[in-house]
Design a protein around this motif. Structure first.
Motif, PDB file in Angstrom:
ATOM      1  N   HIS A   1      -8.578   9.863   9.013  1.00  0.00           N
ATOM      2  CA  HIS A   1      -8.521   8.439   8.690  1.00  0.00           C
ATOM      3  C   HIS A   1      -8.124   8.337   7.225  1.00  0.00           C
ATOM      4  CE1 HIS A   1     -10.613   6.463  12.256  1.00  0.00           C
ATOM      5  NE2 HIS A   1     -10.567   7.762  12.552  1.00  0.00           N
ATOM      6  N   LEU A   2      -6.884   7.895   6.972  1.00  0.00           N
ATOM      7  CA  LEU A   2      -6.353   7.890   5.615  1.00  0.00           C
ATOM      8  C   LEU A   2      -6.455   6.510   4.976  1.00  0.00           C
ATOM      9  CD1 LEU A   2      -3.099  10.056   5.740  1.00  0.00           C
ATOM     10  CD2 LEU A   2      -5.375  10.709   4.976  1.00  0.00           C
ATOM     11  N   ARG A   3      -7.073   6.469   3.831  1.00  0.00           N
ATOM     12  CA  ARG A   3      -7.078   5.266   3.003  1.00  0.00           C
ATOM     13  C   ARG A   3      -5.935   5.373   1.994  1.00  0.00           C
ATOM     14  NH1 ARG A   3      -9.864   1.303   5.101  1.00  0.00           N
ATOM     15  NH2 ARG A   3     -10.000   0.389   3.029  1.00  0.00           N
ATOM     16  N   PRO A   4      -5.451   4.263   1.480  1.00  0.00           N
ATOM     17  CA  PRO A   4      -4.286   4.325   0.589  1.00  0.00           C
ATOM     18  C   PRO A   4      -4.591   5.010  -0.742  1.00  0.00           C
ATOM     19  CG  PRO A   4      -5.149   2.085   0.741  1.00  0.00           C
ATOM     20  CD  PRO A   4      -5.864   2.876   1.777  1.00  0.00           C
ATOM     21  N   LEU A   5      -3.571   5.669  -1.260  1.00  0.00           N
ATOM     22  CA  LEU A   5      -3.641   6.228  -2.610  1.00  0.00           C
ATOM     23  C   LEU A   5      -3.779   5.108  -3.627  1.00  0.00           C
ATOM     24  CD1 LEU A   5      -3.123   8.628  -4.682  1.00  0.00           C
ATOM     25  CD2 LEU A   5      -0.708   7.953  -4.549  1.00  0.00           C
ATOM     26  N   VAL A   6      -3.040   4.031  -3.407  1.00  0.00           N
ATOM     27  CA  VAL A   6      -3.089   2.884  -4.309  1.00  0.00           C
ATOM     28  C   VAL A   6      -2.713   1.637  -3.523  1.00  0.00           C
ATOM     29  CG1 VAL A   6      -0.684   3.185  -5.061  1.00  0.00           C
ATOM     30  CG2 VAL A   6      -2.302   1.996  -6.557  1.00  0.00           C
ATOM     31  N   VAL A   7      -3.275   0.503  -3.940  1.00  0.00           N
ATOM     32  CA  VAL A   7      -2.941  -0.805  -3.367  1.00  0.00           C
ATOM     33  C   VAL A   7      -2.360  -1.650  -4.492  1.00  0.00           C
ATOM     34  CG1 VAL A   7      -3.816  -2.861  -2.213  1.00  0.00           C
ATOM     35  CG2 VAL A   7      -4.798  -0.621  -1.668  1.00  0.00           C
ATOM     36  N   HIS A   8      -1.099  -2.001  -4.361  1.00  0.00           N
ATOM     37  CA  HIS A   8      -0.403  -2.728  -5.423  1.00  0.00           C
ATOM     38  C   HIS A   8      -0.414  -4.236  -5.184  1.00  0.00           C
ATOM     39  CE1 HIS A   8       1.181   0.687  -7.616  1.00  0.00           C
ATOM     40  NE2 HIS A   8       1.727   1.200  -6.519  1.00  0.00           N
TER      41      HIS A   8
ATOM     42  N   LEU B   1       0.823  -1.210   0.000  1.00  0.00           N
ATOM     43  CA  LEU B   1       0.000   0.000   0.000  1.00  0.00           C
ATOM     44  C   LEU B   1       0.856   1.259   0.000  1.00  0.00           C
ATOM     45  CD1 LEU B   1      -1.375  -2.337   1.965  1.00  0.00           C
ATOM     46  CD2 LEU B   1      -3.157  -0.636   2.183  1.00  0.00           C
ATOM     47  N   VAL B   2       0.307   2.309  -0.619  1.00  0.00           N
ATOM     48  CA  VAL B   2       0.946   3.625  -0.628  1.00  0.00           C
ATOM     49  C   VAL B   2      -0.067   4.630  -0.108  1.00  0.00           C
ATOM     50  CG1 VAL B   2       2.002   5.436  -2.030  1.00  0.00           C
ATOM     51  CG2 VAL B   2       2.367   3.017  -2.626  1.00  0.00           C
TER      52      VAL B   2
END
Length: 396
Positions: free
Chosen positions: A338-345, A319-320
Motif C-alpha cells: 500500500h503506497l502513500r505518495p512521496l509528496v503531495v503538491h 501526487l507523486v
C-alpha cells in the motif's frame, strides 16, 4: 540537472532528465494558462455542472509540443520549451477527445464526441483532415498509437477493440468484448493490453496473434475494499499503461486507488493511495452507487523512466508516488504494497484531471479547467525545503 541519453519512439536520439526524489519534491507550476478552456457566459437560472475541462493531453515524441482537447470542442497546441500557446483549432462539428500525436509532430489522430463515432487524422500544419477511420458504432473511449510504427488501436462503447494503420481507412483487426474496453501498448509494440470493466479482467495479447486467445488473463481483485464497504464498491478502470521496461502495468481507476500489476504473472504488486478519485465533477457532487469514469481517463501516468507515478485528485492536489523499488510479492499469502505518495503538491488551479510527464524534458503538465506546466524549483530555499522533506519521509 543531470541529462542522460535516450531513444524515443521514432528512433531519434534525445536527452532525458534523470529524475530523483529531490527533483520530484521541488516541482512547482512555472506557467499557468488561465484561458486554456473557453467557458460560455454565465446565464441566469439553475447552476450548470461547473466549468468546462480539458479532457485529454498529449506530448509529441520529442517532448517539444503539448496538445490539449477540451469540452469547449477545441484543441490547443503549446510549445513546451518556450511555454507559449501556439494555436487554437476548433472541431465544432465532430467534437474532440483523446488527442494523440502520430510520430510526426504536425499530425494527430483523435476521437469524435458527436456527429458520428469515427476517428480523425488531422494535420495541425494546415488545419485539415487527412483521413477518417470509420467502423465503431459507439463513442471511442480509449485510443493509443503504437510506439514503433503507424499502427494505432481504439476501444469503444460498442464493446469492440479495432486495430488500424494510418495508411488504410479500414481496420485491420477486430476484437469483440463483453463490456467497453480500455487499451494500451507496451513499449515494444509487440504486446497490448485490454481492460474489461464490470468483469475486472485485463487481457494481454500478442500483437502478431491478436486473433488468438489472450496469452494472459489477469483478474484485478482488491480484498481491502471489503473493509471499506460491503459489498465492496466495484473497481472502474479508466486507463492502462505499461512501465518503460515492460515489467509492470499501471491501472488507473476512477475511485480512490490506482493499482500496479506484474505484467508477466498478473500479480497485484501495489495499491496507490492518498488521492480522491476523479469520477465526480467536484467534491460537492454526490457519489453514485455504481462507479463510473469521470470526464477524463488521464488522471495518472508514469514518468518516462518509470521510477515515479504522477496523478491528480478531486481536491486539487497533484501526487507523486515513488515506485522505483517495487518488488513483486512472492508466495500466496504475501499482500500487495500500500503506497502513500512521496509528496503531495499544491499549485494546480482547481482539479487536475489530466497529469502527464514530458517524455524528454524535466517538466510535467496538469490540466483541468486550466493548464499548468511544472518544473523543479532550483532556488536555494527550495533546495532546503526538499532536503527537509527527504529527512522526514521514508523511501516508498
Amino acid at each position: 540537472m543531470v541529462m542522460a541519453p535516450s531513444t524515443n519512439n521514432n528512433g531519434s536520439s534525445t536527452t532525458q532528465l534523470a529524475l530523483n526524489n529531490g527533483l520530484m519534491l521541488k516541482l512547482k507550476p512555472s506557467r499557468i494558462f488561465k484561458t486554456a478552456v473557453e467557458n460560455p457566459p454565465v446565464s441566469p437560472g439553475p447552476p450548470s455542472f461547473g466549468p468546462r475541462h480539458i479532457t485529454g493531453i498529449c506530448f509529441d515524441d520529442r517532448g517539444d509540443q503539448l496538445l490539449t482537447a477540451a469540452e469547449d470542442e477545441t484543441f490547443r497546441l503549446y510549445n513546451c520549451k518556450s511555454g507559449k500557446h501556439l494555436k487554437t483549432l476548433q472541431s465544432k462539428k465532430y467534437g474532440i477527445d483523446l488527442p494523440r500525436f502520430t510520430h510526426k509532430s504536425t499530425a494527430i489522430i483523435h476521437a469524435s464526441t458527436k456527429e458520428d463515432d469515427g476517428l480523425r487524422y488531422h494535420s495541425l500544419h494546415d488545419n485539415k483532415y487527412l483521413s477518417y477511420f470509420k467502423g465503431h458504432k459507439g463513442r471511442v473511449i480509449s485510443l493509443e498509437v503504437s510506439p514503433v510504427d503507424d499502427g494505432f488501436m481504439s476501444g469503444s462503447l460498442d464493446k469492440t477493440v479495432r486495430l488500424w494503420d494510418l495508411r488504410a481507412p479500414t481496420c485491420r483487426g477486430l476484437l469483440t468484448l463483453p463490456a467497453p474496453p480500455v487499451i494500451a501498448y507496451d513499449a515494444s509494440g509487440l504486446v497490448f493490453a485490454v481492460a474489461v470493466n464490470h468483469y475486472s479482467r485485463i487481457l494481454l495479447y500478442d500483437q502478431a496473434n491478436y486473433d488468438k486467445a489472450p496469452f494472459l488473463v489477469i483478474t484485478l481483485d482488491d480484498p481491502s475494499l471489503s473493509l471499506i464497504s460491503y459489498p465492496p464498491r466495484p473497481i472502474y478502470m479508466t486507463s492502462l499503461s505499461f512501465s518503460s521496461n515492460g515489467k509492470f502495468l499501471l491501472v488507473g481507476c476512477s475511485g480512490n486507488a490506482h493499482y500496479i500489476l506484474d505484467a508477466f504473472g498478473g500479480v497485484l504488486v501495489a495499491k496507490l493511495e492518498g488521492h480522491i478519485g476523479l469520477e465526480r465533477r467536484s467534491l460537492t457532487s454526490p457519489s453514485t452507487i455504481q462507479p463510473e469514469k469521470g470526464c477524463s481517463g488521464e488522471e495518472v501516468s508514469w514518468t518516462p523512466d518509470s521510477k515515479y507515478i504522477v496523478g491528480g485528485s478531486l481536491d486539487g492536489k497533484v501526487l507523486v508516488w515513488n515506485v522505483q523499488d517495487l518488488q513483486v510479492p512472492q508466495g500466496p499469502n504475501v499482500k500487495a504494497h500500500h503506497l502513500r505518495p512521496l509528496v503531495v503538491h499544491d499549485g494546480h488551479p482547481g482539479i487536475a484531471r489530466c497529469v502527464k510527464f514530458n517524455p524528454r524534458y524535466g517538466m510535467m503538465a496538469t490540466a483541468g479547467a486550466e493548464l499548468a506546466f511544472w518544473l523543479p524549483d532550483t532556488a536555494p530555499e527550495s533546495e532546503e525545503v526538499a532536503r527537509d522533506l527527504l529527512k522526514r519521509k521514508a523511501p516508498a
